[in-house]
Design an enzyme around this catalytic site. Structure first.
Site, PDB file in Angstrom:
ATOM      1  N   SER A   6      -6.253  -0.114   0.987  1.00 55.10           N
ATOM      2  CA  SER A   6      -5.173   1.181   0.902  1.00 55.10           C
ATOM      3  C   SER A   6      -5.627   2.371  -0.018  1.00 55.10           C
ATOM      4  CB  SER A   6      -4.006   0.582   0.309  1.00 55.10           C
ATOM      5  OG  SER A   6      -4.494   0.272  -1.172  1.00 55.10           O
ATOM      6  N   HIS A  16      -1.978  -3.927   4.496  1.00 54.66           N
ATOM      7  CA  HIS A  16      -1.935  -2.815   5.224  1.00 54.66           C
ATOM      8  C   HIS A  16      -2.597  -2.772   6.431  1.00 54.66           C
ATOM      9  CE1 HIS A  16      -0.680   0.260   1.927  1.00 54.66           C
ATOM     10  NE2 HIS A  16      -1.387  -0.906   1.191  1.00 54.66           N
ATOM     11  N   LYS A  24       5.573  -2.808   4.369  1.00 52.00           N
ATOM     12  CA  LYS A  24       4.862  -1.926   5.182  1.00 52.00           C
ATOM     13  C   LYS A  24       5.197  -1.736   6.714  1.00 52.00           C
ATOM     14  CE  LYS A  24       2.094  -1.964   1.427  1.00 52.00           C
ATOM     15  NZ  LYS A  24       2.302  -2.913   0.456  1.00 52.00           N
TER      16      LYS A  24
END
Length: 451
Positions: A242, A270, A302
């Site tokens: 990230s 992610h 996310k």
């Protein structure tokens, strides 16, 4: 005169940084010594003792001094804090702050599903049926069908026997690692692993070692030296990092897993929804079989437009976590509305792979145009995360504030979060960014950088 002001700011910042480093080191020493018992016969705290009164104030703690010095650094540099800005609605490719619309590169809404009408409707329907909270731990009275539906869908996604969902992504790593491993075990993680991995390893009581970022050769050599000294060994890597936006060579780590007899955990916070043709993550991107990884970890905050974390894996693993992981056993169950929203987002992702393709195209465009403009993008692979390295905390803060004035919202990452030489602006790209927004952002930053 301007040059004199600039030099004074830099000197003030350097002095504050040195002081901040001293305070941070003091805090670490205090933490290391906190388990030392009071010497036998030493007087205990008594009322009116000025020494104890001073130490019982939060303002006297090294952690508070560290926060104060960070604020002082901002004041000395005359840079307004870019943090804790209030967003007035749903955040995606754009957002509203203070009544003004901004191009937004400071959120994880990678596929634009957080405010998708279908996702929102499913979450609202769950509120109508279950209320806003599960109101108990799932073992006691907080079990709801929608939670199991989400877990089953995630298990199917990963091709695993089962999955367990937690209320927090950070807490997932902390409680899972802490519950499964302990003294006599070894936890080895990438040097740039997320804080939650480090916290979990520390909580476990196992020996903790790290290897250079994405360096599977160093990991291989480390395990060759140490594997025989420990009962269980866990290796933890991430699917997409990230901070830097790069990814590991997963097949190499799978090979190391087999040769050294270790558990392999991949944090896909992610990478789910970002990598692979259908967004299935680094497993699809790398062509690795599901059972080549022991613990598939991910978050719902996310791509999946909710909040929480999960572990997908074999049935014995999930059974242990359901009955023994403190972060599941003693925590309230995942809110039904969040479970419903994430399940709807997962369904939309699988039904609309064009969202994933669009995200990947936008990431490639951002990386290409940033490099063409002469910016250092580090090791980013050009997916959802692209840093622009400033190598200076002052420059990162100044550029972020200058972009904000131009209607572009991006967060700086600077010391002490990273080393001074690693200071940067961190751009999160989403599928809903327009090509013109990306071009405008790079052109604006290029103009700012020339000032």
């Amino acid at each position: 005169m301007v040059m004199g002001d600039s030099i004074r700011k830099q000197l003030a910042a350097a002095a504050l940084k040195r002081q901040l480093e001293r305070v941070s080191n003091d805090a670490q020493r205090d933490e290391a010594g906190c388990e030392q018992a009071m010497p036998k016969g030493q007087a205990s705290r008594t009322d009116g003792d000025a020494r104890w009164d001073a130490r019982a104030r939060f303002e006297a703690m090294p952690q508070y001094q560290q926060v104060s010095l960070i604020r002082q650094m901002g004041d000395a540099l005359q840079v307004e804090s870019p943090f804790f800005r209030v967003h007035e609605g749903a955040a995606g490719a754009t957002t509203r702050i203070g009544g003004r619309e901004y191009i937004n590169f400071a959120n994880y809404n990678y596929l634009g599903l957080s405010s998708d009408p279908t996702v929102v409707d499913q979450a609202k329907a769950a509120i109508d049926r279950y209320g806003v909270s599960a109101s108990a731990s799932r073992m006691v009275a907080g079990e709801r069908p929608i939670q199991r539906d989400l877990e089953r869908a995630l298990a199917d996604l990963y091709g695993t026997e089962d999955c367990v969902a937690f209320v927090s992504g950070h807490a997932t790593n902390v409680t899972v690692i802490g519950a499964l491993f302990g003294p006599g075990d070894l936890i080895v993680h990438d040097a740039l692993a997320h804080n939650s991995v480090v916290q979990g390893a520390q909580l476990s009581g196992a020996k903790r070692l790290s290897f250079a970022h994405n360096d599977w050769r160093e990991l291989d050599a480390l395990l060759a030296r140490t594997r025989g000294d420990y009962r269980n060994v866990l290796v933890v890597i991430e699917g997409l990092y990230s901070m830097d936006g790069d990814l590991p060579d997963l097949a190499r780590f799978v090979d190391i897993r087999a040769r050294h007899g270790v558990f392999l955990m991949v944090d896909e916070a992610h990478s789910l929804g970002v990598l692979g043709e259908r967004g299935l993550g680094i497993r699809e991107h790398s062509g690795v079989a599901s059972d080549d990884v022991d613990l598939w970890m991910g978050t719902m905050s996310k791509t999946l437009a909710g909040c929480g974390g999960f572990i997908a894996g074999c049935q014995p693993l999930v059974d242990m976590l359901r009955h023994l992981a403190p972060g599941f056993l003693y925590s309230v169950g995942l809110a039904p509305a969040l479970a419903a929203g994430s399940l709807a987002a997962l369904t939309r992702m699988l039904a609309e792979p064009q969202r994933v393709a669009m995200l990947q195209a936008r990431g490639r465009q951002f990386l290409r145009e940033a490099r063409a403009a002469g910016f250092d993008t580090g090791s980013s692979a050009g997916y959802a995360v692209v840093p622009i390295m400033t190598r200076s905390s002052l420059k990162a803060a100044q550029w972020a504030n200058a972009l904000f004035e131009e209607g572009i919202n991006v967060q700086p990452i600077f010391y002490p979060a990273v080393e001074e030489r690693a200071a940067r602006l961190r751009f999160f790209i989403c599928a809903m960014h327009e090509p013109a927004q990306i071009t405008r952002t790079i052109e604006t930053l290029a103009r700012i950088a020339k000032r």
